[in-house]
Motif scaffolding. Sequence first.
Motif, PDB file in Angstrom:
ATOM      1  N   ALA A 191      50.288 -83.638 -70.321  1.00 31.52           N
ATOM      2  CA  ALA A 191      51.173 -82.563 -70.798  1.00 31.52           C
ATOM      3  C   ALA A 191      52.208 -82.316 -69.725  1.00 31.52           C
ATOM      4  N   ASN A 192      53.467 -82.605 -70.001  1.00 33.99           N
ATOM      5  CA  ASN A 192      54.509 -82.467 -68.985  1.00 33.99           C
ATOM      6  C   ASN A 192      55.793 -81.966 -69.634  1.00 33.99           C
ATOM      7  N   TYR A 193      56.753 -81.577 -68.808  1.00 35.10           N
ATOM      8  CA  TYR A 193      58.020 -81.059 -69.311  1.00 35.10           C
ATOM      9  C   TYR A 193      59.178 -81.995 -68.982  1.00 35.10           C
ATOM     10  N   PHE A 194      58.893 -83.260 -68.906  1.00 29.33           N
ATOM     11  CA  PHE A 194      59.924 -84.231 -68.603  1.00 29.33           C
ATOM     12  C   PHE A 194      61.041 -84.173 -69.656  1.00 29.33           C
ATOM     13  N   GLY A 195      62.297 -84.139 -69.187  1.00 33.10           N
ATOM     14  CA  GLY A 195      63.462 -84.141 -70.071  1.00 33.10           C
ATOM     15  C   GLY A 195      63.908 -82.784 -70.548  1.00 33.10           C
ATOM     16  N   ILE A 196      63.147 -81.731 -70.255  1.00 34.62           N
ATOM     17  CA  ILE A 196      63.538 -80.379 -70.672  1.00 34.62           C
ATOM     18  C   ILE A 196      64.245 -79.708 -69.497  1.00 34.62           C
TER      19      ILE A 196
END
Length: 509
Positions: free
Chosen positions: A30-35
Amino acid sequence: MKSLSLSAPALSRRGAIAAAVAALALTGCANYFGIKSDKQISSPAQYEASQSLAGTGGQWPSLDWANQFGDPQLPKLIAEALDGSPSIAQAQARLAKASSYIESSRAALLPSVNGSYSWNRELFSGNALYPPPYGGTWYSENNALASASWDLDLWGKNRQRLGQAVSQEKAAEADMQQARVTLAASVARTYNQLAQLYALRDIAQREIANRQNISRITNGRVSAGLDTNVERETANGNIATTQTNLSDLEGQITTTRYQLGALLGKGPDRGLQIAQPVLTTGNIVALPDNLPADLVSRRPDIVAARWQVEAAMHDVKEAKAEFFPDVNLSAGIGFDAFGWGRFLTSASRQTQIGPAVHLPIFDGGALRSQLKGRYADFDLDVANYNQTLITALSDVSTQVATIRSIDRQSGDAQRALDASTKAYQLAVIRYKAGLSEQLQVLTADQNRLTAEQTVTNLKMRRRDQQIGLIQALGGGFDATQTSLVVPADRKSAASASTTANAAATQAAN
């Protein structure tokens, strides 16, 4: 979201560390890559205003700016309004509510300790879990437990929540200052409107006297056969028209007094007690030399908008911290026994201790959606700040341009009044001597009346614009002299990274 919980009374420190490392390794799921966001607040220097807001050696308004108009009643009315207005009370209540969030957010950073005690009287079944002598017998169970827990907040989630609460409190305090500035200016401008109505009423009263004088001359000319009843009735009609205007102005004066009473936070009768204004011109209008750079700390609405951006930044960071594991330490000690005889003995002790790790593994995109929403709020707050700054610059420049225009108009209007007054006086002399007709003197009188009203309205409008300029310059507010100094600007929430953010980016890659 799935949750993994580990809790064991005898878990060793090595085991706890191993569990934390394993949990961190799983955060790649679960990650926030690209946000991210590329929005940023604007600087006053980005907007061209050197011509419109050129400094002329003026000073920023002081908090006692109302004294410059020479009417001791005005500062007293403003002070009364600030002390008793419901709008200020509403702003103070919002500030108190925002302050309460700081206390609750700060509590999350500290360990929590709780105590509990329970007593149960129970008949155990003789054919179930408990064998004789417990089965089929009544027993009392005493249970006392003292427990403590502490969220280590390794990724700063709770700290960001506290930062958000502090920023919201600052924004609420700036909003309250904006309410004070707006209310003070509203009282002054309404008071100036009352002064304008009184001045127009005085003109109407003088005009009645002038037209009564014309009526007397007309009656004499009718008796001499120089005029007819047409001129006589025309003169009488003009008197009635002016008296109608006078009655209208007196009604407006009463209405304006009621408005002032409401602004003071009182009933309408309070407005009837206000004395007739005796306002003077006020100080010379001159802009400070450090415009527009210092305007961002002088306007409370800009300061409030900036603190809202700061709060949104903390919200974004808190949402990012949600992607990382929570580590909680908990411990408890107490006694549990049947009956009272062995309740407080060493054999009845109960003890529990250990860490608990909660981490997101798969949540169906809920955390990413939440972060996107926080970034959207951040972008909205940045846009609101930029719009507030643009509006403030336009507000100041518009007030200054209007004042300068009125100054140019006032000179021409005064010359027109002087000329029309002389023309009216000559027309009355000629009419009285029988050298001209009534129409000529009535035309001259109407021209003089219009010119006098124009001069008065321009004078009052200029003072209204002066008050508006004071409000546009912040009304004496200065964030640098309070606790509302805004932190150094950041380009965007995405640029404010932490160790946790870096770790998540690496995991996402």
